[in-house]
Write a protein that holds these residues in place. Structure first.
Motif, short mmCIF file in Angstrom:
data_model
loop_
_atom_site.label_atom_id
_atom_site.label_comp_id
_atom_site.label_asym_id
_atom_site.label_seq_id
_atom_site.Cartn_x
_atom_site.Cartn_y
_atom_site.Cartn_z
N ALA A 8 -31.25 -59.35 -38.21
CA ALA A 8 -32.12 -60.43 -38.66
C ALA A 8 -31.62 -60.99 -39.99
N GLN A 9 -31.19 -60.10 -40.88
CA GLN A 9 -30.69 -60.55 -42.18
C GLN A 9 -29.45 -61.42 -42.01
N ARG A 10 -28.52 -61.00 -41.17
CA ARG A 10 -27.31 -61.82 -40.92
C ARG A 10 -27.68 -63.17 -40.33
N PRO A 26 -34.74 -59.41 -50.47
CA PRO A 26 -34.25 -59.39 -49.09
C PRO A 26 -34.15 -57.99 -48.49
N GLU A 27 -33.77 -57.01 -49.27
CA GLU A 27 -33.61 -55.65 -48.74
C GLU A 27 -34.93 -55.13 -48.17
N THR A 28 -35.99 -55.26 -48.93
CA THR A 28 -37.31 -54.81 -48.48
C THR A 28 -37.81 -55.67 -47.33
N PHE A 29 -37.67 -56.97 -47.46
CA PHE A 29 -38.13 -57.90 -46.43
C PHE A 29 -37.51 -57.58 -45.07
N PHE A 30 -36.19 -57.40 -45.04
CA PHE A 30 -35.52 -57.17 -43.76
C PHE A 30 -35.65 -55.72 -43.29
N ALA A 31 -35.86 -54.80 -44.20
CA ALA A 31 -36.14 -53.42 -43.78
C ALA A 31 -37.48 -53.38 -43.04
N GLN A 32 -38.47 -54.07 -43.59
CA GLN A 32 -39.78 -54.12 -42.94
C GLN A 32 -39.70 -54.89 -41.62
N MET A 33 -38.97 -56.01 -41.62
CA MET A 33 -38.83 -56.79 -40.40
C MET A 33 -38.13 -55.95 -39.33
N GLY A 34 -37.12 -55.19 -39.71
CA GLY A 34 -36.40 -54.34 -38.77
C GLY A 34 -37.31 -53.32 -38.12
N GLU A 35 -38.21 -52.73 -38.89
CA GLU A 35 -39.16 -51.76 -38.33
C GLU A 35 -40.11 -52.44 -37.34
N THR A 36 -40.57 -53.62 -37.71
CA THR A 36 -41.45 -54.37 -36.81
C THR A 36 -40.73 -54.74 -35.52
#
Length: 100
Positions: A8-10, A26-36
């Motif tokens: 998602a980040q890429r 971005p690190e936190t945002f995409f870590a949370q998005m990845g879990e979702t």
């Protein structure tokens, strides 16, 4: 960050650079998005697997493995399509534009 968060980040970096630049962490945002994303993919893959009848494992292990892998791949495509915004260039075009 899991594989889905990195993907998602890429995607955001390449397709939504202006929006990406506005994300404060971005690190936190995409870590949370990845879990979702992972949770939604897992849930949808299980539903897709249930729609396809399984072959008894002793008869065709590879057929069952293929069925499971296809369900996961289908779930990934569907969840990413639903969760990720359109690229900035596509979002700027009207929906009834034949070029879009």
């Amino acid at each position: 960050m899991n594989q889905y968060g990195r993907r998602a980040q890429r995607y955001w970096q390449q397709s939504l650079p202006r929006q990406y630049d506005q994300i404060p962490d971005p690190e936190t945002f995409f870590a949370q998005m990845g879990e979702t994303l992972a949770t939604q993919i897992e849930d949808l893959a299980e539903k897709i697997e249930q729609r396809t009848p399984a072959t008894p494992p002793s008869q065709d292990f590879m057929a069952n493995l293929g069925r499971i892998n296809m369900a996961r791949q289908e779930a990934e495509i569907e969840v990413f399509r639903e969760m990720l915004p359109q690229p900035e260039s596509a979002a700027a075009q009207p929906e009834d534009d034949p070029a879009g």
